[in-house]
Design an enzyme around this catalytic site. Structure first.
Site, PDB file in Angstrom:
ATOM      1  N   LYS A  62     -11.589 -52.500 -38.658  1.00  0.00           N
ATOM      2  CA  LYS A  62     -11.638 -53.861 -38.127  1.00  0.00           C
ATOM      3  C   LYS A  62     -12.666 -53.902 -37.013  1.00  0.00           C
ATOM      4  O   LYS A  62     -12.495 -53.282 -35.964  1.00  0.00           O
ATOM      5  CB  LYS A  62     -10.260 -54.287 -37.612  1.00  0.00           C
ATOM      6  CG  LYS A  62     -10.204 -55.719 -37.102  1.00  0.00           C
ATOM      7  CD  LYS A  62      -8.791 -56.068 -36.663  1.00  0.00           C
ATOM      8  CE  LYS A  62      -8.705 -57.495 -36.152  1.00  0.00           C
ATOM      9  NZ  LYS A  62      -7.340 -57.846 -35.701  1.00  0.00           N
ATOM     10  N   LYS A  97     -12.427 -55.418 -42.466  1.00  0.00           N
ATOM     11  CA  LYS A  97     -12.463 -56.770 -41.913  1.00  0.00           C
ATOM     12  C   LYS A  97     -13.527 -56.822 -40.834  1.00  0.00           C
ATOM     13  O   LYS A  97     -13.510 -55.988 -39.922  1.00  0.00           O
ATOM     14  CB  LYS A  97     -11.088 -57.111 -41.313  1.00  0.00           C
ATOM     15  CG  LYS A  97     -11.002 -58.491 -40.685  1.00  0.00           C
ATOM     16  CD  LYS A  97      -9.646 -58.738 -40.057  1.00  0.00           C
ATOM     17  CE  LYS A  97      -9.593 -60.130 -39.449  1.00  0.00           C
ATOM     18  NZ  LYS A  97      -8.296 -60.391 -38.768  1.00  0.00           N
TER      19      LYS A  97
END
Length: 334
Positions: free
Chosen positions: A201, A254
Site C-alpha cells: 500500500k 494499492k
C-alpha cells in the site's frame, strides 16, 4: 513483392475469432465492490468527488446489497463511518460499531455475499491516522506507535469476525499486522477466516476522494512513515514476502493503475491470490473525463479493468463494479 509468411491479423478478422483466442477474460466474479455505511437514519449521501458512490445508513443498506447481488458481484469491501471518534479508535472494535452492525445485517439479507471488512483505525480516530499516536521523546514529533496499534487492530479484526465478516482485510501497514491478526483470530476461534492483506500500500495521491468518503484524512502530518514510498519497487516484494511468511491468505496492491508493474511482480513471485485496488482517485478521474465527454466511460473502464487482470490481478476492488458487470452482461448477451 515479398509478402509476410506470418500474418497476425488472421486471428483478428472477426469478433468470433477474436473471442476464441482471447487470453484474458474479465467477468463480474472478478469484482469486489466497496460499500460505505454510516450512522443515522434515512441517509443516502452521494460522495461529491465520486459520482455514483454513496454512504448509506443501515435503513437504506438492504436495497443496495440486493442490487449488488443482482449484478452478480460476489463480494463487497465494507467501510464504516462512526458516530464517535477518539484517540484510539474505540468505535472500530466496538461489538456494536457501525461495521459490525452492518455485517450482521448483510449476512442476514445475503448470506452468500462475501463480506470483506476493512481493518484499520483511520476512520475511527480523531487524528485520522491508522494507529495509536504518541510523541517521540527525542524530537517531540507525533508518530504512529506500531506495537500498541497492533493490539487495537487485533481487537478490531476479532470483533469483525464475531459479527460475521467472511474475510479480514487489514489496511493499516503496521509491521507485523498479519502475524498479530492471525494469532488473534485463531485464539478467538476464527482460524477459518482468511486474511486479505493490503500487503503493498503506497502513500499515494490517488486516495483523495476516499478520504472525503470515509472522513479519514489525517488531521496533521501524513502517512508516509508507514505507507510505502511510490518510488520503491523492491520494497514491495519484501512487504509481500513478510505477509506470506506471517500467514496471509491473499495479497493486495494499492493503488492499481500506477503500479501495474508491482502487480505483475507479485504475480510472478508469489502463488497466493492477488487483488488489485482500483482506488477512488482512479475512479474519479474517469468519471470527470466522461462527464466532460472526453472519454467513452464504458470502453475506458472495461479496458482499464482488463489491464489490471492482464497484469496479474485475480480480483479487483473497484467502484466501477456494478457498471462494469452490467456492461459485460450486455456484451455477452449481444
Amino acid at each position: 513483392m515479398t509478402y509476410p509468411l506470418v500474418r497476425h491479423r488472421r486471428l483478428r478478422r472477426t469478433s468470433v475469432l477474436r473471442s476464441m483466442v482471447r487470453e484474458t477474460i474479465l467477468t463480474a466474479s472478478d469484482f469486489i465492490y466497496p460499500v460505505y455505511v454510516t450512522h443515522g437514519e434515512n441517509k443516502v449521501e452521494e460522495i461529491s468527488s465520486m459520482p455514483g458512490v454513496y454512504r448509506y445508513t443501515l435503513d437504506h443498506l438492504e436495497a443496495e446489497i440486493r442490487d449488488i447481488v443482482a449484478h452478480g458481484i460476489p463480494s463487497i469491501m465494507l467501510f464504516g463511518i462512526p458516530e464517535h471518534k477518539d484517540e484510539v479508535g474505540t468505535s472500530a472494535y466496538d461489538s456494536n460499531g457501525i461495521v459490525q452492525q452492518a455485517t450482521r445485517r448483510i449476512k442476514e439479507w445475503a448470506p452468500e455475499l462475501i463480506v470483506m471488512a476493512d481493518t484499520c483505525l483511520c476512520q475511527f480516530t480523531d487524528h485520522g491516522h491508522c494507529g495509536v499516536v504518541k510523541k517521540n521523546e527525542h524530537t517531540g514529533e507525533a508518530q504512529v506507535d506500531n506495537d500498541p496499534s497492533l493490539e487495537l487492530l487485533v481487537r478490531t479484526a476479532v470483533s469483525q469476525a464475531q459479527a460475521g465478516a467472511d474475510v479480514i482485510a487489514p489496511s493499516n501497514m503496521m509491521d507485523g499486522f498479519v502475524t498479530g491478526i492471525r494469532a488473534g483470530l485463531d485464539e478467538a476461534g476464527y482460524s477459518e477466516i482468511p486474511i486479505l492483506s493490503y500487503s503493498v500500500k503506497y502513500a499515494s495521491a490517488y486516495y483523495g476522494p476516499f478520504r472525503e468518503a470515509a472522513n479519514s484524512a489525517p488531521q496533521y502530518g501524513d502517512r508516509k512513515s508507514y505507507q510505502m514510498d511510490p518510488a520503491n519497487f523492491r520494497e514491495a516484494l519484501r512487504e509481500a514476502e513478510s505477509d506470506v511468511a506471517e500467514g496471509a491468505d491473499m495479497l493486495m496492491v494499492k493503488p492499481a493503475l500506477a503500479y501495474l508493474d508491482v502487480v505483475r511482480a507479485l504475480k510472478e513471485n508469489f502463488d497466493l491470490p492477488l487483488v488489485a485496488y482500483n482506488v477512488s482517485g482512479e475512479y474519479a478521474m474517469v468519471k470527470a473525463a466522461a462527464a466532460n465527454g472526453w472519454v467513452d466511460e464504458r470502453k475506458i473502464v472495461l479496458e482499464t479493468l482488463l489491464g489490471m487482470k492482464r497484469a496479474g490481478a485475480d480480483l479487483i476492488i473497484t467502484y466501477h463494479a456494478k457498471d462494469a458487470a452490467r456492461w459485460l452482461r450486455e456484451v455477452q448477451n449481444g
